[in-house]
Design a protein around this motif. Structure first.
Motif, short mmCIF file in Angstrom:
data_model
loop_
_atom_site.label_atom_id
_atom_site.label_comp_id
_atom_site.label_asym_id
_atom_site.label_seq_id
_atom_site.Cartn_x
_atom_site.Cartn_y
_atom_site.Cartn_z
N LYS A 1 88.47 57.14 2.62
CA LYS A 1 87.31 56.28 2.94
C LYS A 1 86.25 56.96 3.04
O LYS A 1 85.92 57.74 3.55
N VAL A 2 85.13 56.12 2.67
CA VAL A 2 83.59 56.71 2.76
C VAL A 2 83.08 55.80 4.00
O VAL A 2 83.24 54.75 4.34
N GLY A 3 82.64 56.70 5.19
CA GLY A 3 82.17 56.38 6.33
C GLY A 3 80.62 55.68 6.11
O GLY A 3 80.17 55.99 4.92
N GLU A 4 80.20 55.33 6.97
CA GLU A 4 78.75 54.74 7.23
C GLU A 4 77.66 55.58 6.83
O GLU A 4 76.77 55.43 6.22
N LYS A 5 78.03 56.96 7.01
CA LYS A 5 77.16 58.15 6.62
C LYS A 5 77.14 58.86 5.37
O LYS A 5 76.67 59.70 4.87
N GLY A 6 78.31 57.75 4.69
CA GLY A 6 78.47 58.48 3.35
C GLY A 6 79.57 59.82 3.23
O GLY A 6 79.74 60.52 2.22
N GLN A 7 80.12 60.04 4.25
CA GLN A 7 81.17 61.24 4.79
C GLN A 7 82.45 60.65 4.25
O GLN A 7 82.73 59.63 4.62
N ILE A 8 83.23 61.63 3.84
CA ILE A 8 84.87 61.56 3.37
C ILE A 8 85.67 62.29 4.23
O ILE A 8 84.87 63.47 4.43
#
Length: 74
Positions: free
Chosen positions: A14-21
């Protein structure tokens, strides 16, 4: 769980709010990805995104450009 034939695998992230996976543990272990490693993301609008360890790409580039074994000029 049985391993798929032909060395093909699939994982989800899943991609987090900061665009991190988060790369799944099994994938990190299989490909030797450790904290602090550099990853290269290659994109193709038609085919999607590929993630490659930075050192693997550097090795390939060295083979392509014939720089293996050469000392850096400083």
């Amino acid at each position: 769980m049985r391993e798929p034939k032909g060395g093909k695998y699939a994982w989800t992230a899943k991609v987090g709010e900061k665009g991190q996976i988060v790369i799944p543990k099994e994938a990190r272990e299989m490909f030797g990805i450790d904290p602090g490693d550099t990853l290269l993301l290659l994109g193709d609008e038609a085919q999607g995104i590929a993630i490659v360890k930075g050192d693997m790409f550097t090795e390939l580039a060295n083979k392509v450009f014939g720089t293996q074994g050469r000392e850096e000029k400083g």
